[in-house]
Design an enzyme around this catalytic site. Structure first.
Site, mmCIF file in Angstrom:
data_model
loop_
_atom_site.group_PDB
_atom_site.id
_atom_site.type_symbol
_atom_site.label_atom_id
_atom_site.label_comp_id
_atom_site.label_asym_id
_atom_site.label_seq_id
_atom_site.Cartn_x
_atom_site.Cartn_y
_atom_site.Cartn_z
ATOM 1 N N CYS A 109 -38.047 -5.149 3.285
ATOM 2 C CA CYS A 109 -39.284 -4.363 3.314
ATOM 3 C C CYS A 109 -39.044 -2.942 3.837
ATOM 4 O O CYS A 109 -39.714 -2.013 3.432
ATOM 5 C CB CYS A 109 -40.370 -5.081 4.113
ATOM 6 S SG CYS A 109 -39.932 -5.331 5.823
ATOM 7 N N ILE A 114 -2.138 -7.156 -4.374
ATOM 8 C CA ILE A 114 -1.293 -8.042 -3.570
ATOM 9 C C ILE A 114 -1.867 -9.462 -3.559
ATOM 10 O O ILE A 114 -1.168 -10.428 -3.289
ATOM 11 C CB ILE A 114 -1.125 -7.470 -2.133
ATOM 12 C CG1 ILE A 114 0.024 -8.132 -1.396
ATOM 13 C CG2 ILE A 114 -2.406 -7.596 -1.324
ATOM 14 C CD1 ILE A 114 1.388 -7.868 -1.987
ATOM 15 N N ALA A 120 -7.819 -7.606 1.628
ATOM 16 C CA ALA A 120 -6.376 -7.691 1.414
ATOM 17 C C ALA A 120 -5.647 -7.883 2.739
ATOM 18 O O ALA A 120 -4.642 -8.591 2.819
ATOM 19 C CB ALA A 120 -5.872 -6.443 0.702
ATOM 20 N N GLY A 169 0.828 -1.208 0.000
ATOM 21 C CA GLY A 169 0.000 0.000 0.000
ATOM 22 C C GLY A 169 0.855 1.248 0.000
ATOM 23 O O GLY A 169 1.771 1.376 0.816
ATOM 24 N N LEU A 186 -4.378 14.042 -2.215
ATOM 25 C CA LEU A 186 -3.285 15.005 -2.045
ATOM 26 C C LEU A 186 -3.282 15.683 -0.685
ATOM 27 O O LEU A 186 -2.279 16.269 -0.295
ATOM 28 C CB LEU A 186 -3.325 16.071 -3.151
ATOM 29 C CG LEU A 186 -3.263 15.529 -4.591
ATOM 30 C CD1 LEU A 186 -3.191 16.693 -5.573
ATOM 31 C CD2 LEU A 186 -2.082 14.604 -4.804
ATOM 32 N N ASN A 187 -4.373 15.601 0.068
ATOM 33 C CA ASN A 187 -4.399 16.254 1.378
ATOM 34 C C ASN A 187 -3.546 15.517 2.391
ATOM 35 O O ASN A 187 -3.410 15.938 3.515
ATOM 36 C CB ASN A 187 -5.839 16.392 1.896
ATOM 37 C CG ASN A 187 -6.387 15.090 2.434
ATOM 38 O OD1 ASN A 187 -6.059 14.006 1.931
ATOM 39 N ND2 ASN A 187 -7.226 15.155 3.452
ATOM 40 N N GLY A 228 -2.011 6.846 2.278
ATOM 41 C CA GLY A 228 -1.695 7.772 3.357
ATOM 42 C C GLY A 228 -0.626 7.245 4.294
ATOM 43 O O GLY A 228 0.359 7.922 4.583
#
Lengths: 631, 501
Positions: free
Chosen positions: A180, A102, A128, A28, A61-62, A31
């Site tokens: 329902c 992965i 993952a 990963g 991008l933050n 962030g």
């Protein structure tokens, strides 16, 4: 001054030497991944391989500081590597990136994972995470697991078969609603949104298969209600035909659709008296009473009125129909970043809410609910990545016991009294379905198309000492049990054996524990080999499961009662719910340490239910790094 | 927030709502707009605080001033943005590059010069001032803290040495409306007001047929059950575990058919029946705290005063709406009525002190009403050293040895150790503690401090940068409750503590 002089001073030459010789895997590059990559490089890890299947999006991008606006749409992993190379100009660390999932066993077979000394998870989805956890168990490799949601975060160092594994702590499953409630008697915004996204949108622009509604799945016994729902379904099918025949210059069909779903269907529901004795009656909506303006703005933050919702709905249906026709009726997936699909869901759910007297929501809020958005901020990622890297230093102890003793599980939260808390690792949960069983590698060399299932079963009995077994290939494909022996003389290749697949072996006599074998297929010019690993499979303990569970439940309840002092329940993770107030929903978890994840898909469902966490994996949408366990 | 929503970056236009979407979920547009108006000051560049700035530049804080006249001479090799080939100035340039929305200025002037100018207004431009422990010489830190305290600007000391990290916030008074408690739910189960009570009395559990019965909102079941419970228990809600279990049984006894989901829900949330709607003690204190208001009183206090007046007139204020169609109108009406009445009070107050009604922001007032049970005024302390025998607090004390002139960076490990040990003995002596109480653990910690000699490890610096920046975000957005007021991290044992000192 060289970058490592400080490290030498603080870590010592010996430990730094070990770190420099280590090869690690980072799964990963979002962030946490970007931060972690930086930290690992500046801790002088020798070689880092980074895997990510995503491309860069504006909303990354933050916090994902290695990416810039010019990088949007580029591969995350390779962009991250390029960015750090720009800074890391003394090149102490060898870096390699992969763009892929992965879980892709062709790209990443078990032997590929075997080259790494430590695995770092910086993932955003449960599937993952479970997979990498399993790989770590197969290879007995340390795994640094991490995740964040908003200001909350967690790091869990995992030493397979020594400490708790990722699956030792039960994860929360998504909330579901009776059909329902969604189809006839919604009472909360989430019901309208679920209806719009998982029912109406799918019916109009989804897979082109007519759904047969099974009355038994509807969670209602009301004959009249069932009939109404069945009719509704047939009529929707007809509406879809209208979309297929639609021409751009004529939008009459859109008015027909709107009239049916917001007027005719509601009238029909209204005629069922039994539904409305206690509930407020819905008010059918007649579009002719409203002025349609196709130039209306789809403002993010403002609540739209009926006219605006109607206009935006018409606009989105028009645009979606055009796409649908142009693409030869190929299903359009819901994607929160696809303006048409999002506007469709926002406007149609709000109109339904108007009809049922439910508060409406802004596009901003509905995007979060329908798109399953997890809040994310740079600061928490920095804290958690810092912890993850720090904990990895414990892998260089002289014994596994010492690594285990020194490592800490860490949580952070927005509440400053529980700002950062850490606890010692504990041993694995003896009921964990992942780490309570033995694992090994089933080696098939040159013989995938020679060996038959009988060969394998003979070996399993001989080596693993089972009497009678059942075999499951992959997630749930039963290939053999005592009254299903069709495959015995079928070649393994034809049953579906392939490299990277997992074979589960269960004792039919219930005497011995189960085990799992990773199938490794290789070929060379040598002999044909079928090798079952020799594992010492223990007998099953007779567990007093039920009693224990009951006790735990009691305790958990007592825990929830502490809610009075306001510290139980974190806001149900799946943020969704807390928009609607409902930390009420939050108290549902009865795990003291509760894990959450926005992306809990594929929970087997006995009954057809609508899933409120609206897992829409198909779109490759943003799953943020997000798992949090509350202590 | 920029009214245009879009900002031009070269040829590209970017929608800020999309760019900052993931964090807007945490603090909404009002929080974001505070970030965009913030001006952050960093005194003295360290790796820890460059990481801190990075984490503020990314989420869109707009203005930064870095004060450092020794940047070029420093060893910043543990900094990610440092490169052997370039001067340290490139670190600042690389920071700017993180976000085109950010405006980063380097002021190469000494603190001594700035302080000598006696220019108080210089400090007024900042929303928060961040530094490490380098200002302890010549009492610069004290001087700056005094100025900021007077101006009510938060001061943050954030640093790391080797495996240790330290953060301290010095602020005078910090009002928070949106504290983001775990739940804002306010159902009034224990004290339904007139309209709610009438509605509930109109529903007869016994007469409902099976479908109706299974759809009665759990709130109604809870209120009815509690009423019955109280009538049998001296008007008291279930208090202890045993009573709560009995209360659950009582709720279940009203269920007529198997598996009624609403009754299961009522049991699940039965603890709410034991929650009292009384005003929290913290709010009472706040109400007692409010003084006369005048032309310059911050709006927060005007609101608090209005709340006080409001509460004198009616018992309490409903702060939430529920989602049940049948009930929501009753809750919503009450909420709207309460809000209107509250705003009336605010307006009356403003008029009475000659202030403009334009100051009333409907959204803010609504947020105040919703959060009225959780608003908070955080009151800080100025540095006061206090000792107890907790080891980590001693470490913290060591890290905070401002009066003892202990700065580790320039000295050798041995010198550091000698200095630290001497200072520690002094502190013990000054606090009337026998120096024999200096434990082995503490002296080994001192050795670790000395050994690192003030060196920053990147990973710990990055972590402490994360911690410090998170607090700045809370302070600047005025949302969430910041650290109060000291955090110490021990990376060798992965433990941390916080204190108010």
């Amino acid at each position: 001054m060289a970058r490592d002089s400080h490290l030498k001073k603080v870590l010592g030459v010996e430990k730094l030497g070990k770190i420099k010789k280590s090869k690690v895997l980072l799964v990963g590059s979002g962030g946490i991944g970007c931060e972690l990559l930086k930290n690992l490089i500046l801790t002088n890890y020798g070689e880092i391989h980074i895997v990510d299947l995503d491309t860069i999006d504006l909303s990354n991008l933050n916090r994902q500081f290695l990416f810039r606006q010019k990088d949007i749409k580029k591969s995350k992993s390779s962009t991250a590597i390029k960015a750090v190379e720009f800074f890391n100009n003394d090149k102490n660390t060898i870096l390699k990136s992969y763009h892929g999932s992965i879980m892709d066993t062709i790209m990443f077979p078990l032997e590929w994972f075997d080259q790494f000394d430590i695995i770092f998870n910086a993932l955003d989805n449960l599937e993952a995470r479970n997979y990498v956890n399993k790989i770590a168990l197969f290879l007995k490799r340390p795994l640094m697991e991490s995740g964040t949601t908003g200001f909350k975060g967690q790091v869990q160092p995992i030493f397979p078969y020594k400490s708790e594994c990722f699956d030792c702590i039960a994860k929360e499953t998504p909330k579901t609603f009776p059909v329902c409630t969604i189809r006839s008697t919604p009472s909360k915004p989430i019901h309208s949104i679920t209806w719009a996204k998982n029912f109406l949108f799918l019916q109009l622009f989804g897979e082109d298969v007519k759904e047969d509604l099974n009355p038994n799945d509807l969670d209602t016994d009301d004959k009249q209600e069932i009939d109404a729902l069945l009719r509704e379904n047939n009529e929707l099918w007809e509406l879809k035909a209208l979309i297929k025949e639609s021409k751009q210059d004529n939008i009459d069909y859109i008015y027909k659709i709107i009239n049916k779903i917001f007027n005719v269907d509601i009238q029909r529901l209204l005629s069922i008296d039994s539904l409305w004795t206690i509930r407020t009656k819905p008010k059918p909506l007649d579009y002719e009473n409203y002025k349609i303006d196709l130039n209306v703005q789809d403002d993010d933050q403002k609540l739209w009125n009926v006219e605006e919702n109607l206009s935006i709905l018409i606009k989105s249906i028009k645009s979606l129909s055009k796409r649908y026709v142009l693409n030869n009726f190929e299903a359009i997936p819901f994607d929160k970043d696809d303006k048409d699909t999002l506007n469709f869901v926002v406007a149609s759910s709000n109109l339904r809410s108007f009809i049922f007297n439910i508060p409406t929501k802004t596009k901003f809020d509905i995007k979060q609910i329908a798109g399953n958005i997890i809040p994310a901020v740079a600061t928490t990622n920095a804290i958690i990545a810092g912890f993850s890297c720090l904990q990895s230093l414990n892998c260089f102890e002289n014994s596994l016991q010492s690594s285990f003793d020194k490592s800490r599980l860490i949580f952070t939260s927005q509440y400053f009294d529980k700002f950062v808390s850490s606890s010692a690792l504990v041993s694995g949960n003896k009921n964990c379905k992942e780490c309570s069983i033995k694992r090994g590698i089933l080696k098939i060399k040159n013989g995938l198309d020679t060996f038959i299932l009988q060969d394998l079963i003979d070996k399993i009995r001989e080596v693993l000492k089972y009497e009678e077994v059942s075999l499951i290939l992959g997630k749930n494909k039963l290939i053999y049990d005592f009254d299903f022996d069709d495959n015995l003389s079928v070649r393994l290749v034809d049953i579906g054996f392939k490299n990277g697949e997992v074979l589960s072996i269960n004792d039919e006599d219930d005497e011995k524990e189960s085990c799992e074998l990773y199938i490794e297929v290789t070929s060379d010019n040598g002999d044909k080999v079928l090798e079952v690993p020799s594992l010492d499979i223990p007998d099953k303990e007779k567990k007093e499961v039920e009693e224990e569970e009951e006790q735990e439940e009691e305790e958990a309840e007592a825990e929830i009662d502490k809610g009075d002092d306001g510290f139980i329940v974190d806001d149900d993770g799946i943020v969704i719910l807390d928009i609607d107030d409902d930390s009420e929903e939050a108290a549902t978890g009865n795990n003291k340490r509760r894990a959450e994840d926005e992306n809990i898909g594929e929970t087997p469902q006995k009954k057809k239910k609508f899933n409120d966490s609206i897992v829409s994996d198909q779109s490759g949408e943003e799953h943020n790094e997000n798992i949090v366990v509350i202590d | 927030m920029d009214s245009s929503k879009e900002m031009a970056y070269g040829d590209n236009k970017v929608n800020k709502l999309d760019k900052y979407d993931r964090q807007l979920r945490l603090w909404a547009l009002n929080g974001q707009s505070s970030l965009e108006n913030a001006h952050i000051c960093l005194i003295n560049v360290t790796t820890t605080n460059i990481e801190l700035l990075k984490n503020l530049i990314l989420p869109g804080c707009s203005n930064f001033t870095i004060i450092d006249d020794k940047l070029l001479e420093k060893d910043l090799s543990t900094n990610f943005f440092w490169s052997e080939a370039e001067s340290n100035i490139s670190i600042v340039e690389n920071l700017k590059d993180l976000n085109p929305d950010a405006n980063v200025n380097l002021l190469e002037e000494s603190i001594q010069n700035i302080l000598n100018k006696n220019d108080i207004e210089f400090w007024e431009q900042f929303s928060v001032v961040i530094t490490d422990d380098s200002l302890i010489f010549n009492d610069y830190e004290q001087k700056i803290v005094d100025i900021l305290w007077h101006k009510n600007i938060p001061f943050i000391k954030n640093l790391s040495y080797g495996f240790y990290g330290f953060t301290k916030i010095v602020l005078r008074e910090h009002p928070i409306i949106e504290t983001h408690p775990q739940s804002l739910t306010d159902l009034r189960i224990d004290c339904p007001w007139k309209e709610l009570k009438e509605y509930i009395d109109s529903i007869n559990l016994d007469e409902a047929d099976s479908t109706e019965h299974a759809h009665i909102p759990y709130v109604i079941i809870l209120i009815k059950s509690l009423e019955i419970w109280k009538s049998e228990h001296d008007d008291k809600p279930p208090v202890d575990y045993k009573e709560k279990q009995q209360f659950k049984k009582l709720i279940e006894s009203f269920s007529k058919y198997p598996n009624e989901p609403n009754f299961a829900e009522a049991v699940q949330f039965s603890w709410r029946a034991s929650q009292s709607t009384n005003l929290p003690e913290s709010i009472n204190e706040l109400l007692n705290d409010v003084n006369d208001v005048n032309l310059t009183t911050p709006l927060f206090w005007i609101y608090v005063k209005a709340l006080k007046k409001f509460l004198k007139k009616t018992m309490d204020m409903i702060s939430d709406t529920v989602n049940y169609v049948s009930l929501q109108n009753i809750y919503r009406k009450k909420f709207e009525a309460d809000k209107r009445m509250f705003i009336d009070e605010v307006e009356k107050l403003l008029i009475s002190i000659g202030r403009s009604l334009d100051e009333v922001d409907n959204e803010l007032a609504a947020a105040f009403c919703k959060n009225s049970r959780f608003i908070l005024i955080q009151k800080g302390t100025k540095c006061k050293l206090k000792l107890d025998d907790n080891i980590i607090q001693q470490i913290n004390t060591v890290a905070n040895l401002k009066k003892h002139d202990v700065c580790l960076r320039p000295y050798s490990p041995e010198e550091n150790y000698t200095k630290l040990f001497k200072s520690l003995k002094d502190i013990f002596k000054n606090n009337g503690v026998n120096e024999e109480n200096i434990s082995d653990t503490l002296s080994s910690v001192l050795k670790e401090f000395s050994r690192s000699g003030g060196i920053e490890l990147h990973n710990i610096a990055s972590f402490m940068g994360g911690i410090g920046s998170q607090e700045v975000l809370k302070l600047v957005t005025g949302q969430y409750i910041p650290l109060d007021n000291t955090f110490v991290f021990d990376g060798i044992r992965s433990t941390s503590e916080n204190w108010k000192i």
